[in-house]
Design a protein around this motif. Sequence first.
Motif, mmCIF file in Angstrom:
data_model
loop_
_atom_site.group_PDB
_atom_site.id
_atom_site.type_symbol
_atom_site.label_atom_id
_atom_site.label_comp_id
_atom_site.label_asym_id
_atom_site.label_seq_id
_atom_site.Cartn_x
_atom_site.Cartn_y
_atom_site.Cartn_z
ATOM 1 N N ASN A 1 0.854 -1.186 0.000
ATOM 2 C CA ASN A 1 0.000 0.000 0.000
ATOM 3 C C ASN A 1 0.887 1.232 0.000
ATOM 4 N N VAL A 2 0.686 2.148 -0.921
ATOM 5 C CA VAL A 2 1.532 3.340 -0.997
ATOM 6 C C VAL A 2 0.838 4.586 -0.476
ATOM 7 N N ASP A 3 -0.309 4.447 0.148
ATOM 8 C CA ASP A 3 -1.008 5.588 0.729
ATOM 9 C C ASP A 3 -0.192 6.118 1.903
ATOM 10 N N PRO A 4 0.212 7.405 1.886
ATOM 11 C CA PRO A 4 1.048 7.921 2.970
ATOM 12 C C PRO A 4 0.336 7.970 4.321
ATOM 13 N N LYS A 5 -1.000 7.878 4.332
ATOM 14 C CA LYS A 5 -1.747 7.915 5.589
ATOM 15 C C LYS A 5 -1.873 6.535 6.229
ATOM 16 N N VAL A 6 -1.437 5.487 5.514
ATOM 17 C CA VAL A 6 -1.580 4.116 6.000
ATOM 18 C C VAL A 6 -0.199 3.476 6.076
ATOM 19 N N ASP A 7 0.060 2.765 7.172
ATOM 20 C CA ASP A 7 1.328 2.038 7.278
ATOM 21 C C ASP A 7 1.389 0.967 6.201
ATOM 22 N N PRO A 8 2.567 0.743 5.623
ATOM 23 C CA PRO A 8 2.679 -0.288 4.591
ATOM 24 C C PRO A 8 2.322 -1.665 5.144
ATOM 25 N N VAL A 9 1.576 -2.423 4.378
ATOM 26 C CA VAL A 9 1.192 -3.772 4.766
ATOM 27 C C VAL A 9 2.070 -4.739 3.990
ATOM 28 N N GLY A 10 2.891 -5.470 4.699
ATOM 29 C CA GLY A 10 3.776 -6.424 4.055
ATOM 30 C C GLY A 10 4.789 -5.729 3.170
ATOM 31 N N PHE A 11 6.024 -5.995 3.360
ATOM 32 C CA PHE A 11 7.035 -5.406 2.497
ATOM 33 C C PHE A 11 8.136 -6.409 2.251
ATOM 34 N N ALA A 12 8.844 -6.170 1.177
ATOM 35 C CA ALA A 12 9.944 -7.046 0.784
ATOM 36 C C ALA A 12 10.962 -6.189 0.043
ATOM 37 N N THR A 13 11.974 -6.822 -0.499
ATOM 38 C CA THR A 13 12.954 -6.109 -1.301
ATOM 39 C C THR A 13 13.049 -6.736 -2.672
ATOM 40 N N GLY A 14 13.511 -5.943 -3.603
ATOM 41 C CA GLY A 14 13.739 -6.407 -4.955
ATOM 42 C C GLY A 14 14.775 -5.504 -5.579
ATOM 43 N N PHE A 15 15.185 -5.824 -6.777
ATOM 44 C CA PHE A 15 16.114 -4.937 -7.461
ATOM 45 C C PHE A 15 15.859 -4.966 -8.953
ATOM 46 N N MET A 16 16.160 -3.848 -9.588
ATOM 47 C CA MET A 16 15.931 -3.686 -11.009
ATOM 48 C C MET A 16 17.057 -4.370 -11.777
ATOM 49 N N VAL A 17 16.694 -5.304 -12.654
ATOM 50 C CA VAL A 17 17.691 -5.965 -13.492
ATOM 51 C C VAL A 17 17.731 -5.340 -14.878
ATOM 52 N N SER A 18 16.724 -4.537 -15.206
ATOM 53 C CA SER A 18 16.700 -3.732 -16.419
ATOM 54 C C SER A 18 15.709 -2.603 -16.140
ATOM 55 N N PRO A 19 15.592 -1.614 -17.010
ATOM 56 C CA PRO A 19 14.663 -0.509 -16.736
ATOM 57 C C PRO A 19 13.206 -0.944 -16.572
ATOM 58 N N ASN A 20 12.832 -2.112 -17.087
ATOM 59 C CA ASN A 20 11.437 -2.554 -17.016
ATOM 60 C C ASN A 20 11.227 -3.850 -16.246
ATOM 61 N N VAL A 21 12.271 -4.384 -15.584
ATOM 62 C CA VAL A 21 12.137 -5.677 -14.900
ATOM 63 C C VAL A 21 12.618 -5.553 -13.457
ATOM 64 N N LEU A 22 11.703 -5.864 -12.516
ATOM 65 C CA LEU A 22 12.028 -5.896 -11.091
ATOM 66 C C LEU A 22 12.134 -7.355 -10.680
ATOM 67 N N LEU A 23 13.239 -7.738 -10.045
ATOM 68 C CA LEU A 23 13.452 -9.116 -9.606
ATOM 69 C C LEU A 23 13.293 -9.180 -8.091
ATOM 70 N N THR A 24 12.497 -10.154 -7.627
ATOM 71 C CA THR A 24 12.307 -10.366 -6.198
ATOM 72 C C THR A 24 12.087 -11.861 -5.968
ATOM 73 N N ASN A 25 11.920 -12.282 -4.731
ATOM 74 C CA ASN A 25 11.651 -13.685 -4.430
ATOM 75 C C ASN A 25 10.216 -14.042 -4.801
ATOM 76 N N TRP A 26 9.978 -15.316 -5.055
ATOM 77 C CA TRP A 26 8.668 -15.778 -5.539
ATOM 78 C C TRP A 26 7.558 -15.554 -4.529
ATOM 79 N N HIS A 27 7.866 -15.543 -3.234
ATOM 80 C CA HIS A 27 6.821 -15.444 -2.216
ATOM 81 C C HIS A 27 6.352 -14.020 -1.946
ATOM 82 N N VAL A 28 6.963 -13.029 -2.587
ATOM 83 C CA VAL A 28 6.615 -11.629 -2.313
ATOM 84 C C VAL A 28 5.207 -11.301 -2.808
ATOM 85 N N PHE A 29 4.843 -11.787 -4.002
ATOM 86 C CA PHE A 29 3.528 -11.513 -4.554
ATOM 87 C C PHE A 29 2.694 -12.787 -4.572
ATOM 88 N N PRO A 30 1.396 -12.678 -4.267
ATOM 89 C CA PRO A 30 0.540 -13.884 -4.300
ATOM 90 C C PRO A 30 0.442 -14.439 -5.718
#
Length: 126
Positions: free
Chosen positions: A97-126
Amino acid sequence: MAATNLFDERRRAVMIAAAKRWKAQPPTPATTQVTPSEQARYDARRSSFDQASELKAQGRLPVFVERKIGPTLDWYTLPPDDAARAAGRPVARIVANVDPKVDPVGFATGFMVSPNVLLTNWHVFP
Protein backbone atom coordinates in the motif's frame (compact mmCIF):
# COMPACT_ATOMS: atom_id res chain seq x y z
CA MET A 1 35.86 -32.01 -20.69
CA ALA A 2 38.65 -29.67 -21.83
CA ALA A 3 36.17 -26.79 -22.22
CA THR A 4 35.11 -27.22 -18.61
CA ASN A 5 38.71 -27.00 -17.44
CA LEU A 6 39.26 -23.80 -19.48
CA PHE A 7 36.10 -22.32 -18.00
CA ASP A 8 37.16 -23.24 -14.45
CA GLU A 9 40.64 -21.80 -15.04
CA ARG A 10 39.20 -18.52 -16.38
CA ARG A 11 36.74 -18.25 -13.48
CA ARG A 12 39.56 -18.83 -10.99
CA ALA A 13 41.71 -16.17 -12.70
CA VAL A 14 38.82 -13.67 -12.52
CA MET A 15 38.25 -14.46 -8.82
CA ILE A 16 41.96 -14.03 -8.01
CA ALA A 17 42.07 -10.69 -9.87
CA ALA A 18 38.98 -9.49 -7.98
CA ALA A 19 40.52 -10.51 -4.64
CA LYS A 20 43.71 -8.59 -5.47
CA ARG A 21 41.70 -5.45 -6.35
CA TRP A 22 39.72 -5.74 -3.13
CA LYS A 23 42.85 -6.17 -0.98
CA ALA A 24 44.50 -3.16 -2.69
CA GLN A 25 41.67 -0.80 -1.65
CA PRO A 26 42.33 1.33 1.43
CA PRO A 27 39.97 0.88 4.39
CA THR A 28 36.98 3.22 4.41
CA PRO A 29 36.24 5.50 7.38
CA ALA A 30 32.97 3.65 8.01
CA THR A 31 34.91 0.49 8.93
CA THR A 32 37.78 2.09 10.83
CA GLN A 33 36.34 5.01 12.83
CA VAL A 34 33.49 4.93 15.33
CA THR A 35 32.04 8.05 16.93
CA PRO A 36 31.06 8.06 20.62
CA SER A 37 27.35 8.33 19.73
CA GLU A 38 27.65 5.31 17.39
CA GLN A 39 29.38 3.34 20.13
CA ALA A 40 26.64 4.31 22.61
CA ARG A 41 23.89 3.15 20.21
CA TYR A 42 25.76 -0.10 19.59
CA ASP A 43 26.16 -0.66 23.35
CA ALA A 44 22.41 -0.06 23.85
CA ARG A 45 21.61 -2.64 21.17
CA ARG A 46 24.09 -5.08 22.70
CA SER A 47 22.31 -4.67 26.04
CA SER A 48 19.00 -5.45 24.32
CA PHE A 49 20.52 -8.62 22.88
CA ASP A 50 21.64 -9.67 26.35
CA GLN A 51 18.12 -9.10 27.70
CA ALA A 52 16.71 -11.13 24.79
CA SER A 53 19.11 -13.97 25.62
CA GLU A 54 17.91 -13.95 29.21
CA LEU A 55 14.27 -14.11 28.05
CA LYS A 56 15.12 -17.01 25.75
CA ALA A 57 16.87 -18.85 28.60
CA GLN A 58 13.68 -18.42 30.68
CA GLY A 59 11.61 -19.91 27.86
CA ARG A 60 10.13 -16.58 26.79
CA LEU A 61 11.22 -15.76 23.25
CA PRO A 62 12.25 -12.19 22.42
CA VAL A 63 9.98 -10.09 20.24
CA PHE A 64 12.77 -9.07 17.86
CA VAL A 65 15.79 -10.56 16.18
CA GLU A 66 18.77 -8.50 15.08
CA ARG A 67 22.39 -9.29 14.57
CA LYS A 68 25.56 -7.42 13.73
CA ILE A 69 27.18 -8.45 10.46
CA GLY A 70 30.68 -7.21 9.72
CA PRO A 71 32.80 -4.59 11.45
CA THR A 72 30.28 -1.72 11.29
CA LEU A 73 28.84 -0.68 14.62
CA ASP A 74 25.87 1.25 13.24
CA TRP A 75 23.67 1.60 10.18
CA TYR A 76 23.86 4.76 8.12
CA THR A 77 20.94 6.43 6.36
CA LEU A 78 23.12 7.59 3.46
CA PRO A 79 25.68 5.64 1.46
CA PRO A 80 29.30 6.47 2.40
CA ASP A 81 30.40 7.30 -1.17
CA ASP A 82 29.28 7.56 -4.80
CA ALA A 83 30.16 3.94 -5.59
CA ALA A 84 27.91 2.67 -2.77
CA ARG A 85 25.14 5.05 -3.86
CA ALA A 86 25.35 3.74 -7.45
CA ALA A 87 25.36 0.12 -6.27
CA GLY A 88 22.24 0.67 -4.14
CA ARG A 89 20.27 2.63 -6.72
CA PRO A 90 18.58 -0.45 -8.29
CA VAL A 91 17.48 -1.83 -4.88
CA ALA A 92 13.82 -1.25 -3.98
CA ARG A 93 11.52 -1.70 -1.00
CA ILE A 94 8.24 -3.29 -2.09
CA VAL A 95 5.08 -2.42 -0.14
CA ALA A 96 1.47 -3.47 -0.63
CA ASN A 97 0.00 0.00 0.00
CA VAL A 98 1.53 3.34 -1.00
CA ASP A 99 -1.01 5.59 0.73
CA PRO A 100 1.05 7.92 2.97
CA LYS A 101 -1.75 7.92 5.59
CA VAL A 102 -1.58 4.12 6.00
CA ASP A 103 1.33 2.04 7.28
CA PRO A 104 2.68 -0.29 4.59
CA VAL A 105 1.19 -3.77 4.77
CA GLY A 106 3.78 -6.42 4.05
CA PHE A 107 7.04 -5.41 2.50
CA ALA A 108 9.94 -7.05 0.78
CA THR A 109 12.95 -6.11 -1.30
CA GLY A 110 13.74 -6.41 -4.95
CA PHE A 111 16.11 -4.94 -7.46
CA MET A 112 15.93 -3.69 -11.01
CA VAL A 113 17.69 -5.97 -13.49
CA SER A 114 16.70 -3.73 -16.42
CA PRO A 115 14.66 -0.51 -16.74
CA ASN A 116 11.44 -2.55 -17.02
CA VAL A 117 12.14 -5.68 -14.90
CA LEU A 118 12.03 -5.90 -11.09
CA LEU A 119 13.45 -9.12 -9.61
CA THR A 120 12.31 -10.37 -6.20
CA ASN A 121 11.65 -13.68 -4.43
CA TRP A 122 8.67 -15.78 -5.54
CA HIS A 123 6.82 -15.44 -2.22
CA VAL A 124 6.62 -11.63 -2.31
CA PHE A 125 3.53 -11.51 -4.55
CA PRO A 126 0.54 -13.88 -4.30
